[in-house]
Design an enzyme around this catalytic site. Structure first.
Site, PDB file in Angstrom:
ATOM      1  N   ASP A 155       0.857  -1.262  -0.101  1.00 26.18           N
ATOM      2  CA  ASP A 155      -0.072   0.064  -0.109  1.00 26.18           C
ATOM      3  C   ASP A 155       0.918   1.205  -0.123  1.00 26.18           C
ATOM      4  O   ASP A 155       1.946   1.160   0.395  1.00 26.18           O
ATOM      5  CB  ASP A 155      -0.918  -0.004   1.334  1.00 26.18           C
ATOM      6  N   MET A 156       0.481   2.224  -0.709  1.00 22.47           N
ATOM      7  CA  MET A 156       1.253   3.588  -0.658  1.00 22.47           C
ATOM      8  C   MET A 156       1.814   3.988   0.698  1.00 22.47           C
ATOM      9  O   MET A 156       2.793   4.389   0.791  1.00 22.47           O
ATOM     10  CB  MET A 156       0.140   4.587  -1.104  1.00 22.47           C
TER      11      MET A 156
END
Length: 220
Positions: free
Chosen positions: A53-54
């Protein structure tokens, strides 16, 4: 953007340490994705094998060719690559060690998901007359569903601190004031991969924003 640290390299892959806040893939509104920045840093193209995930930082694999990417995707799918995470959660788990097997909704369908966890440490933040428990959890994935760890911990009423999508938004606002938490407190800190018949294990220190010493500083 600063260079992305390369932890290991061979003829097929790179193991990198992705910073929090860096998106793995480009898209609308994403200015500096890893799949664009890393090739510019290295001077040759790379091929994604898996994703973080970012806002999740830590170790991930990228391949140097499409053939290598296909091979390492199979290795991950065959559970020959072990990914381990550390999370700081807002709350406490009912057991010190266990396995979460709740299904995860993916593209409208329920998918089986398995996450193993072990509590490493627990702290209590005293802030403005209230007590807020935090749990430091080590996790290992048996399946790799999108947002699996975040969803599983949320279902245990122990969401990851800083997770406004699957976590406790109201509590996150308090933690932002108390501990200056402004990002997801999740790190892929250990990665084990098979190379030439041996298991190579890579481990990184947790980033400064996940240092629980800051809790002690608040309480003292």
């Amino acid at each position: 953007m600063k260079n992305i640290p390369v932890i290991y390299e061979n003829d097929e892959i790179l193991v990198i340490n992705k910073p929090a806040g860096v998106a793995v893939q480009g898209g609308k509104g994403i200015a500096h994705p890893l799949d664009k920045e890393l090739p510019e840093q290295l001077g040759y193209p790379v091929y994604l094998v898996h994703r973080l995930d970012m806002e999740t930082c830590g170790l991930m694999i990228v391949a140097k060719s499409s053939m290598a990417a296909a091979k390492w995707t199979r290795l991950i799918g065959g559970k020959l690559v072990r990914k381990e995470y550390m999370a700081i959660c807002a709350g406490m788990l009912s057991e010190k060690k266990g396995t979460i097997t709740a299904n995860v909704l993916q593209k409208g369908n329920e998918k089986p998901a398995v996450t193993h966890y072990q509590v490493v440490d627990q702290k209590v933040v005293e802030f403005e007359g209230q007590s807020y428990p935090l749990t430091y959890v080590q996790l290992a994935l048996e399946t790799g569903r999108m947002h699996q760890i975040r969803i599983h911990l949320s279902k245990q009423n122990c969401p990851i601190a800083g997770d406004d999508k699957h976590g406790n938004f109201k509590l996150n606002k308090v933690l932002r004031k108390a501990l200056k938490i402004r990002t997801l407190m999740l790190c892929a800190f250990r990665l084990s991969i098979p190379v030439d018949g041996k298991e190579l294990v890579f481990q990184i220190d947790l980033p400064n924003h996940m240092n629980l010493q800051i809790v002690d500083n608040i309480n003292n």
